[in-house]
Structures are given as C-alpha cells and as structure tokens.
Design an enzyme around this catalytic site. Sequence first.
Site, PDB file in Angstrom:
ATOM      1  N   ASN A   9       0.875  -1.172   0.000  1.00 34.70           N
ATOM      2  CA  ASN A   9       0.000   0.000   0.000  1.00 34.70           C
ATOM      3  C   ASN A   9       0.913   1.223   0.000  1.00 34.70           C
ATOM      4  OD1 ASN A   9      -1.826   2.042   0.447  1.00 34.70           O
ATOM      5  ND2 ASN A   9      -2.202   1.519   2.594  1.00 34.70           N
ATOM      6  N   LYS A  11       0.162   4.253  -0.263  1.00 35.00           N
ATOM      7  CA  LYS A  11      -0.464   5.463   0.282  1.00 35.00           C
ATOM      8  C   LYS A  11      -0.215   6.640  -0.679  1.00 35.00           C
ATOM      9  CE  LYS A  11       0.285   3.548   4.805  1.00 35.00           C
ATOM     10  NZ  LYS A  11       0.110   3.720   6.217  1.00 35.00           N
ATOM     11  N   HIS A  94      -9.548   1.516   4.617  1.00 39.20           N
ATOM     12  CA  HIS A  94      -8.272   1.636   5.342  1.00 39.20           C
ATOM     13  C   HIS A  94      -8.496   2.564   6.538  1.00 39.20           C
ATOM     14  CE1 HIS A  94      -4.139   2.670   6.308  1.00 39.20           C
ATOM     15  NE2 HIS A  94      -3.783   1.579   5.645  1.00 39.20           N
ATOM     16  N   GLU A  96      -6.840   4.923   7.675  1.00 42.18           N
ATOM     17  CA  GLU A  96      -6.578   6.343   7.391  1.00 42.18           C
ATOM     18  C   GLU A  96      -7.786   6.976   6.696  1.00 42.18           C
ATOM     19  OE1 GLU A  96      -2.832   5.734   5.398  1.00 42.18           O
ATOM     20  OE2 GLU A  96      -1.952   5.131   7.305  1.00 42.18           O
ATOM     21  N   GLU A 166      -5.790  -4.922  10.367  1.00 47.17           N
ATOM     22  CA  GLU A 166      -4.749  -3.915  10.588  1.00 47.17           C
ATOM     23  C   GLU A 166      -5.014  -3.170  11.898  1.00 47.17           C
ATOM     24  OE1 GLU A 166      -2.659  -2.783   6.725  1.00 47.17           O
ATOM     25  OE2 GLU A 166      -4.315  -1.395   6.995  1.00 47.17           O
ATOM     26  N   GLY A 172       2.253   2.079  10.715  1.00 49.71           N
ATOM     27  CA  GLY A 172       3.231   3.157  10.576  1.00 49.71           C
ATOM     28  C   GLY A 172       3.933   3.518  11.875  1.00 49.71           C
ATOM     29  N   SER A 212       3.145  -2.423  10.269  1.00 48.46           N
ATOM     30  CA  SER A 212       4.601  -2.495  10.448  1.00 48.46           C
ATOM     31  C   SER A 212       5.185  -3.857  10.057  1.00 48.46           C
ATOM     32  CB  SER A 212       4.988  -2.108  11.879  1.00 48.46           C
ATOM     33  OG  SER A 212       4.597  -0.765  12.134  1.00 48.46           O
TER      34      SER A 212
HETATM   35  C1  PEP Z   1      -0.862   0.135   5.809  1.00 48.74           C
HETATM   36  O1  PEP Z   1      -0.778   1.237   5.322  1.00 48.74           O
HETATM   37  O2  PEP Z   1      -1.820  -0.566   5.490  1.00 48.74           O
HETATM   38  C2  PEP Z   1       0.178  -0.318   6.739  1.00 48.74           C
HETATM   39  C3  PEP Z   1       0.015  -1.477   7.320  1.00 48.74           C
HETATM   40  O3  PEP Z   1       1.255   0.515   6.957  1.00 48.74           O
HETATM   41  P1  PEP Z   1       2.671   0.118   7.655  1.00 48.74           P
HETATM   42  O4  PEP Z   1       3.091  -1.200   7.059  1.00 48.74           O
HETATM   43  O5  PEP Z   1       3.580   1.233   7.307  1.00 48.74           O
HETATM   44  O6  PEP Z   1       2.407  -0.013   9.115  1.00 48.74           O
END
Ligand code: PEP
Length: 249
Positions: A9, A11, A94, A96, A166, A172, A212
């Site tokens: 992803n 972003k 997501h 976000e 998630e 992040g 992460s």
């Molecule tokens: C994501 O954006 O779905 C995500 C899991 O980000 P990260 O791997 O940076 O934590």
Amino acid sequence: MRKKVIAGNWKMNMLPNEAISFIENIAPMVKDTKNEVILCVPYVDLFYSLLTSQNTNIKIGAQNMHWEESGAYTGEVSGKMLQSIGVEYVVIGHSERRQYFADTDETVNKKVRAALANELKPIICVGETLEIREQGKQNEVITTQTRLALEAVEASKLENVLIAYEPIWAIGTGKTATAEDANSAIKAIRGEVAKIYGEPIASNLTILYGGSVKADNSKELFETSDIDGGLVGGASLKVEEFAKICLSV
Ligand code: PEP
C-alpha cells in the site's frame, strides 16, 4: 490450501516515474514466487503501473473508490472507472480513510458491494484502536466491522473478497502485533465469516495482517495458521525490502 498474498500500500507516495522504475526493478526479483504480489498505488500511477506490470506477475490495485458509477462527486473515482482500465484490486476502509476521510462501516459496505459489482477484488481493512485493545475488546470490534462490511454480499462473491486485519496502533508506528496476537485476531474474523457464510467459505477466505510488516518479521507472521500474507505500507516503498517480504514464505 490458501495462497499467500502480499499487497503493498503505497499510500500518497510515488510519482509515476518512480512507480515505473519500482515495478521494472522488482518484477525480475519476484517473478518465480507462487505468492500473489499486489501493488496498491495512487490513482495517477495506476495506468503507468498497469502498463509496466504487463507480462509480469505483479497485480495492481487502487487505494479507494466511490460506490456510485458516475455523477456529481467532484474528485471521486468509481469502481467502474477502475475496472475500465484493468485494475484488479481495491483497498476499502483503510483506517486512514476511516479516520481522515469519513469512511464509515456503512460507506465501506457500499464500496465493497460496488467493487464486487464491477469485478474488482476488495481488500477490506478492519482493525482496532490502542484503547480498544487495552480494554480487550478487539475481537468484538473487528468482527463487527467485518460483519457490517459484508452486509448483503452474496456468498458466491466471497471468493473475490480479501480482508486485512490492521490494528491501528501498529500502522506506521513500528509496533507490530505479535504473530500469536495477529493470528488470534484473524481467527476471530474467520470465525465471524463462518457464522455468516459457513465453514467452507470462511476457510477459503484470504485474510492478511497489516501493521509495520517488514522483511525481518514477515516470515514469522505469514507462517501462522490463519495469516495469509500482508498488507504492507512503509516497507512496500523500498524495492529490496518489499521483494524480501514477497519471498519470505
Ligand atoms: C498500511 O498502510 O496498510 C500499513 C500497514 O502501513 P505500515 O506497514 O507502514 O504499518
């Protein structure tokens, strides 16, 4: 046996020229994997990414869509539009988008149904906040999000649905859920799907972990009983790192 799926992803990162060179570089590195490799890219990168990934095993996804097919929705992109240029996957709900762009369980459900109606494969994100995790209510929250996202989705469509667990506190932040905790949350999601659609459909469903994921923790996560791969943010922006994650199982 469920196939492993590794979805990047990006972003709001990567200009079209960066997307092209990323795909050109990673394609030979992951060409022999049996895992499904997906890159979910910004809208402006979609067409370039689709062209560059032709004749590779890399699949392209978008990061959001509108549920209507067309109309007076300035700035939005519909599932029909994504499908028309050959996009295969779309991330929906997501955290976000839920946090900053007012996605709700209801709009997530509308988007999921519209994605499926347009032959796109939705990657539906669910996950709890740190506060909820500290109260021990994570399974309640993620199973409710799952049930609401799938409301009125026919059983026959489930083969094209993916879910990504998630935990918001792990996105992040560098904090990864332990493989055991992530696996147990994903089992709870699978259990909820079994309640709605029955065991065979639930045991076929691809459920990813995101939060992460990196090259040095992906193998342990992906080798658990119920985690079928990852939705990877930050680490999907680095060719070598993402390739290692794709090849870790
Ligand atoms: C994501 O954006 O779905 C995500 C899991 O980000 P990260 O791997 O940076 O934590």
